[in-house]
Design a protein around this motif. Structure first.
Motif, mmCIF file in Angstrom:
data_model
loop_
_atom_site.group_PDB
_atom_site.id
_atom_site.type_symbol
_atom_site.label_atom_id
_atom_site.label_comp_id
_atom_site.label_asym_id
_atom_site.label_seq_id
_atom_site.Cartn_x
_atom_site.Cartn_y
_atom_site.Cartn_z
ATOM 1 N N GLN A 38 0.915 -1.138 -0.064
ATOM 2 C CA GLN A 38 -0.094 -0.013 0.082
ATOM 3 C C GLN A 38 0.869 1.181 -0.001
ATOM 4 N N GLN A 39 1.913 1.348 0.758
ATOM 5 C CA GLN A 39 2.705 2.280 1.020
ATOM 6 C C GLN A 39 3.418 2.643 -0.580
ATOM 7 N N ILE A 40 3.907 1.644 -1.228
ATOM 8 C CA ILE A 40 4.636 1.921 -2.571
ATOM 9 C C ILE A 40 3.676 2.316 -3.583
ATOM 10 N N ILE A 41 2.277 1.692 -3.290
ATOM 11 C CA ILE A 41 1.180 2.342 -4.533
ATOM 12 C C ILE A 41 0.863 3.586 -4.215
ATOM 13 N N GLU A 42 0.727 4.027 -2.895
ATOM 14 C CA GLU A 42 0.503 5.199 -2.690
ATOM 15 C C GLU A 42 1.427 6.158 -2.878
ATOM 16 N N ARG A 43 2.868 5.901 -2.804
ATOM 17 C CA ARG A 43 3.874 7.101 -3.255
ATOM 18 C C ARG A 43 3.849 7.264 -4.846
ATOM 19 N N ALA A 45 1.298 6.515 -7.013
ATOM 20 C CA ALA A 45 0.044 7.065 -7.208
ATOM 21 C C ALA A 45 0.393 8.735 -7.014
ATOM 22 N N ALA A 46 0.713 9.092 -5.940
ATOM 23 C CA ALA A 46 0.942 10.495 -5.695
ATOM 24 C C ALA A 46 1.785 11.171 -6.743
ATOM 25 N N TYR A 47 2.818 10.593 -7.193
ATOM 26 C CA TYR A 47 3.717 11.262 -7.915
ATOM 27 C C TYR A 47 3.087 11.472 -9.368
ATOM 28 N N VAL A 48 2.470 10.357 -9.819
ATOM 29 C CA VAL A 48 1.713 10.125 -11.121
ATOM 30 C C VAL A 48 0.544 11.462 -11.028
ATOM 31 N N ILE A 49 -0.148 11.720 -9.911
ATOM 32 C CA ILE A 49 -1.400 12.397 -10.067
ATOM 33 C C ILE A 49 -0.528 14.022 -10.115
ATOM 34 N N ARG A 50 0.267 14.159 -9.286
ATOM 35 C CA ARG A 50 0.990 15.441 -9.278
ATOM 36 C C ARG A 50 1.819 15.787 -10.613
ATOM 37 N N HIS A 51 2.123 14.866 -11.199
ATOM 38 C CA HIS A 51 3.179 15.229 -12.241
ATOM 39 C C HIS A 51 2.602 14.758 -13.664
ATOM 40 N N GLN A 52 1.302 14.441 -13.677
ATOM 41 C CA GLN A 52 0.707 13.615 -14.949
ATOM 42 C C GLN A 52 0.863 14.308 -16.216
#
Length: 137
Positions: A38-43, A45-52
């Motif tokens: 979950q921690q890896i997925i969250e990190r 995903a957060a990067y992808v959302i911020r920098h998409q």
């Protein structure tokens, strides 16, 4: 994965919306996830959302995120092909959310053609379940 499943299972409404009724939504599968996964997925995903919208780097991480999700939903299919994204990610450090230079170094490391994650992402394209979900079948 859930969007693909919903498109194949749920009744659709005008405008392409899904009828989210218990008779359909109760059939959705939610895989078990360890706290580390979950921690890896969250990190990521957060990067992808911020920098998409910024670059192909975000697209690469989105593909990595997809690989992890496919592994959670279809472990037998991926593991039969020796695709184990979470095991491969255990050998690298996934940066904290705001460490931009760390993310650049992480991308440089795992996007190298000799890195096993690069090879696993390439092999993911050959899986039938992935091609079906991504509409390439």
């Amino acid at each position: 994965v859930s969007a693909w499943y919903a498109s194949k299972t749920f009744a659709t409404k005008e405008g392409g919306f899904f009828d989210f009724e218990p008779r359909y939504s109760s059939q959705l599968v939610v895989p078990d996830v360890t706290p580390k996964q979950q921690q890896i997925i969250e990190r990521v995903a957060a990067y992808v959302i911020r920098h998409q919208s910024e670059s192909t780097v975000a697209a690469y991480f989105e593909r990595l995120l997809n690989g992890m999700v496919y592994e959670l939903f279809f472990p037998d299919d991926l593991h039969a092909q020796k695709l184990r994204f979470f095991d491969l990610l255990a050998d690298v450090v996934v940066p904290e959310e705001s460490e931009k230079t760390a993310w650049a170094a992480f991308h440089e490391q795992i996007s190298n053609v000799n890195h096993p994650i690069y090879a696993a992402l390439f092999a993911l394209n050959g899986l039938e379940v992935v091609r079906i979900i991504e509409g390439r079948e």
